[in-house]
Enzyme design. Structure first.
Site, short mmCIF file in Angstrom:
data_model
loop_
_atom_site.label_atom_id
_atom_site.label_comp_id
_atom_site.label_asym_id
_atom_site.label_seq_id
_atom_site.Cartn_x
_atom_site.Cartn_y
_atom_site.Cartn_z
N GLU A 47 56.46 28.00 35.96
CA GLU A 47 55.99 29.35 36.24
C GLU A 47 56.44 29.76 37.64
O GLU A 47 55.97 29.22 38.64
CB GLU A 47 54.46 29.42 36.15
CG GLU A 47 53.87 30.77 36.53
CD GLU A 47 52.36 30.74 36.68
OE1 GLU A 47 51.82 31.60 37.41
OE2 GLU A 47 51.71 29.86 36.07
N ARG A 51 55.63 36.47 43.84
CA ARG A 51 55.02 36.63 45.17
C ARG A 51 56.05 36.74 46.28
O ARG A 51 55.68 36.91 47.44
CB ARG A 51 54.08 35.44 45.45
CG ARG A 51 52.97 35.30 44.41
CD ARG A 51 52.04 34.15 44.73
NE ARG A 51 51.20 33.82 43.59
CZ ARG A 51 50.29 32.86 43.58
NH1 ARG A 51 50.09 32.12 44.66
NH2 ARG A 51 49.57 32.62 42.49
N THR A 75 51.91 35.71 38.32
CA THR A 75 51.43 36.83 39.13
C THR A 75 51.90 38.17 38.56
O THR A 75 52.31 39.08 39.30
CB THR A 75 51.83 36.69 40.61
OG1 THR A 75 51.71 35.31 41.01
CG2 THR A 75 50.90 37.49 41.51
N LYS A 135 44.36 31.61 30.72
CA LYS A 135 44.38 30.95 32.03
C LYS A 135 42.99 31.10 32.64
O LYS A 135 42.42 32.19 32.64
CB LYS A 135 45.44 31.62 32.91
CG LYS A 135 45.41 31.21 34.38
CD LYS A 135 46.50 31.96 35.13
CE LYS A 135 46.41 31.72 36.62
NZ LYS A 135 47.53 32.36 37.36
#
Length: 217
Positions: A47, A51, A75, A135
């Site tokens: 993943e 960011r 994100t 998640k």
């Protein structure tokens, strides 16, 4: 592609290994050797979080050049994020939470989404929309393994990937739960090892994490 098909794809990704590395990458040139080190260590699902400005280029490079890697995007906050990641070659998407607009965009996208939740109510809302794989974030601050274990009986349909505050030292606490398929963690790709190109060190961290597969309930 309907939600059930995408959920099956998410489940398959979650079952690839006990840990999905959560990667913050500042320099896209590190992406390919990092991903090769993770795959060599037995950790194929990766993943890459949105960011940093380098994230999409990193995803694009891994998708194109690293055999055996299943690269995803983390994100994800907006429909724009989802579309950009799909165009870059991501195979799955992960969000820290959910919003109606993001869920609507996910329904229109071919990219399978692993949405984030922190409460039972959020989990129930997503279950109503067909999401059985979620998640749990931020896992340790939100209640840790005890809270997640308490949900196993009232929410037996849901399987989780807890992320946030998880390390090699406490991962087994989560992986031993019946409703956990894998965990997410940033300890496999620490910033200092990425910066100095310590790919052998990252591969060793991946090998240690891959052994946790034997802990999964």
């Amino acid at each position: 592609m309907n939600i059930e098909t995408k959920q099956q794809q998410v489940e398959a990704t979650m079952r690839l290994a006990a840990v999905i590395p959560v990667v913050i990458i500042d320099d896209a040139k590190h992406a390919v050797p990092m991903a090769r080190a993770l795959v060599a260590g037995g950790i194929p699902a990766i993943e890459v979080t949105l960011r940093t400005p380098a994230a999409l280029d990193a995803i694009r490079a891994i998708a194109a050049e690293v055999e055996g890697a299943v690269v995803g995007v983390g994100t994800v906050l907006t429909a724009k994020d989802l579309h950009a990641a799909e165009q870059a070659g991501a195979r799955f998407a992960v969000s820290p939470g959910t919003s109606p607009k993001l869920l609507d965009a996910a329904e229109d996208s071919a990219l399978p989404l692993l949405p984030g939740i922190a409460t039972a109510s959020e989990a129930m809302n997503l279950l109503e929309r067909g999401y059985r794989h979620l998640k749990f974030f931020p896992a340790v601050p939100a209640g840790g393994a005890k809270l997640l274990g308490a949900w196993a009986s009232p929410l037996p349909q849901i399987r989780f990937c807890p992320t946030g505050g998880i390390s090699l030292q406490n991962a087994a606490d989560f992986l031993g739960l019946s409703n956990v398929l894998c965990v997410g963690g940033s300890w496999l790709t620490p910033a200092d090892r990425l910066q100095r190109g310590d790919w052998a060190g990252i591969e060793q961290l991946a090998r240690e994490a891959a052994l946790l597969k034997g802990v999964v309930a």
